[in-house]
Motif scaffolding. Structure first.
Motif, PDB file in Angstrom:
ATOM      1  N   CYS A 102       0.779  -1.121   0.122  1.00 31.53           N
ATOM      2  CA  CYS A 102      -0.033   0.001   0.084  1.00 31.53           C
ATOM      3  C   CYS A 102       0.893   1.388  -0.113  1.00 31.53           C
ATOM      4  N   THR A 103       2.021   1.122  -0.320  1.00 28.76           N
ATOM      5  CA  THR A 103       3.021   2.283  -0.247  1.00 28.76           C
ATOM      6  C   THR A 103       2.567   3.440  -1.305  1.00 28.76           C
ATOM      7  N   ILE A 104       2.515   4.687  -0.514  1.00 31.03           N
ATOM      8  CA  ILE A 104       2.223   5.756  -1.413  1.00 31.03           C
ATOM      9  C   ILE A 104       3.181   6.814  -0.955  1.00 31.03           C
ATOM     10  N   LEU A 105       3.129   8.214  -1.718  1.00 28.50           N
ATOM     11  CA  LEU A 105       3.876   9.165  -0.942  1.00 28.50           C
ATOM     12  C   LEU A 105       2.834  10.236  -0.403  1.00 28.50           C
ATOM     13  N   VAL A 106       3.286  10.770   0.854  1.00 23.44           N
ATOM     14  CA  VAL A 106       2.444  11.651   1.468  1.00 23.44           C
ATOM     15  C   VAL A 106       3.348  13.093   1.643  1.00 23.44           C
ATOM     16  N   ASP A 107       3.262  14.016   1.100  1.00 24.04           N
ATOM     17  CA  ASP A 107       4.224  15.183   0.811  1.00 24.04           C
ATOM     18  C   ASP A 107       5.712  14.537   0.558  1.00 24.04           C
ATOM     19  N   ASP A 108       5.915  13.812  -0.289  1.00 18.54           N
ATOM     20  CA  ASP A 108       7.057  13.148  -0.781  1.00 18.54           C
ATOM     21  C   ASP A 108       7.751  12.216   0.095  1.00 18.54           C
ATOM     22  N   LYS A 109       7.106  11.816   1.114  1.00 21.05           N
ATOM     23  CA  LYS A 109       7.578  10.765   2.216  1.00 21.05           C
ATOM     24  C   LYS A 109       6.969   9.476   1.750  1.00 21.05           C
ATOM     25  N   SER A 110       7.644   8.414   1.543  1.00 23.93           N
ATOM     26  CA  SER A 110       6.798   7.204   1.384  1.00 23.93           C
ATOM     27  C   SER A 110       6.303   6.653   2.777  1.00 23.93           C
ATOM     28  N   VAL A 111       5.026   6.147   2.743  1.00 23.51           N
ATOM     29  CA  VAL A 111       4.325   5.613   3.930  1.00 23.51           C
ATOM     30  C   VAL A 111       3.518   4.548   3.568  1.00 23.51           C
ATOM     31  N   ALA A 112       3.084   3.668   4.672  1.00 21.06           N
ATOM     32  CA  ALA A 112       2.057   2.729   4.368  1.00 21.06           C
ATOM     33  C   ALA A 112       0.617   3.277   4.483  1.00 21.06           C
TER      34      ALA A 112
END
Ligand code: FES
Ligand code: FES
Length: 157
Positions: free
Chosen positions: A51-61
Motif C-alpha cells: 500500500c506504499t504511497i507518497l505523502v508530502d514526498d515521504k513514502s508511507v504505508a
C-alpha cells in the motif's frame, strides 16, 4: 452511525475533497472513496508495503495512515506516476528484468523505487535493496527488482 469529516488534499496533483470516518485509513479512502485501486491492500498492518504511497514526498504505508490526517497534504499513488519519467524508466526495467510476476507487490515497489530515484538518482544494489526492505514480494526473490532499480537509475542523467 459514526461521524464523518470532510477533508481537502491534493491527490496526484489534483485538488480533492473526501468525506472520511475518524478511524478510516488512507488506503481505504484511496480505494473505496476515491476509486483508485492501484494501491494494494495486502496485510493492513504496515508489514508488506503493498500500500506504499507518497505523502508530502515521504513514502508511507497507506494502511497505517489515518485518512483524516491527509487533510491539507499532498498524496501520490501509483496512478499519479503514470507520466513520471523515473517511473516510466523503472517500468521498462522491471519488465526487461522479469521483476514483475504476479504483480501484486509492483505498485508499492514502483512508488518506493520512484521515491528512491528522486532522492538518490544512481543507487547501487545495496541502496536499492535497503529502499525496498519494507516491501514484500513472494514471487521474484527480490534480485530482479534490485537489478531493475539499479538499471533505471543508471539511465538517469
Ligand atoms: S497493506 Fe499496508 S503494509 Fe501491507
Ligand atoms: S511479483 Fe508477485 S508478489 Fe511480487
Amino acid at each position: 452511525m459514526s461521524a464523518t469529516h470532510e477533508i481537502s488534499f491534493t491527490l496526484n496533483g489534483i485538488a480533492r475533497h473526501a468525506r472520511v470516518g475518524l478511524g478510516m485509513s488512507a488506503l481505504t479512502m484511496l480505494r473505496d472513496v476515491c476509486g483508485l485501486t492501484g494501491t494494494k491492500y495486502g496485510c493492513g498492518e504496515g508489514e508488506c508495503g503493498a500500500c506504499t504511497i507518497l505523502v508530502d514526498d515521504k513514502s508511507v504505508a497507506a494502511c497505517l495512515q489515518f485518512a483524516i490526517d491527509c487533510d491539507g497534504r499532498s498524496l501520490t499513488t501509483i496512478e499519479g506516476l503514470a507520466s513520471d519519467a523515473r517511473a516510466q524508466a523503472l517500468a521498462k526495467a522491471f519488465v526487461a528484468r522479469g521483476a514483475v510476476q504476479c504483480g501484486f507487490c509492483t505498485p508499492g515497489m514502483m512508488v518506493q523505487a520512484t521515491h528512491l530515484l528522486a532522492t538518490h538518482p544512481h543507487p547501487d544494489a545495496a541502496a536499492a535493496q535497503r529502499a525496498i526492505e519494507g516491501n514484500l514480494c513472494r514471487c521474484t526473490g527480490y534480485q530482479k527488482i534490485v537489478e531493475a532499480i539499479v538499471e533505471a537509475g543508471a539511465q538517469q542523467p
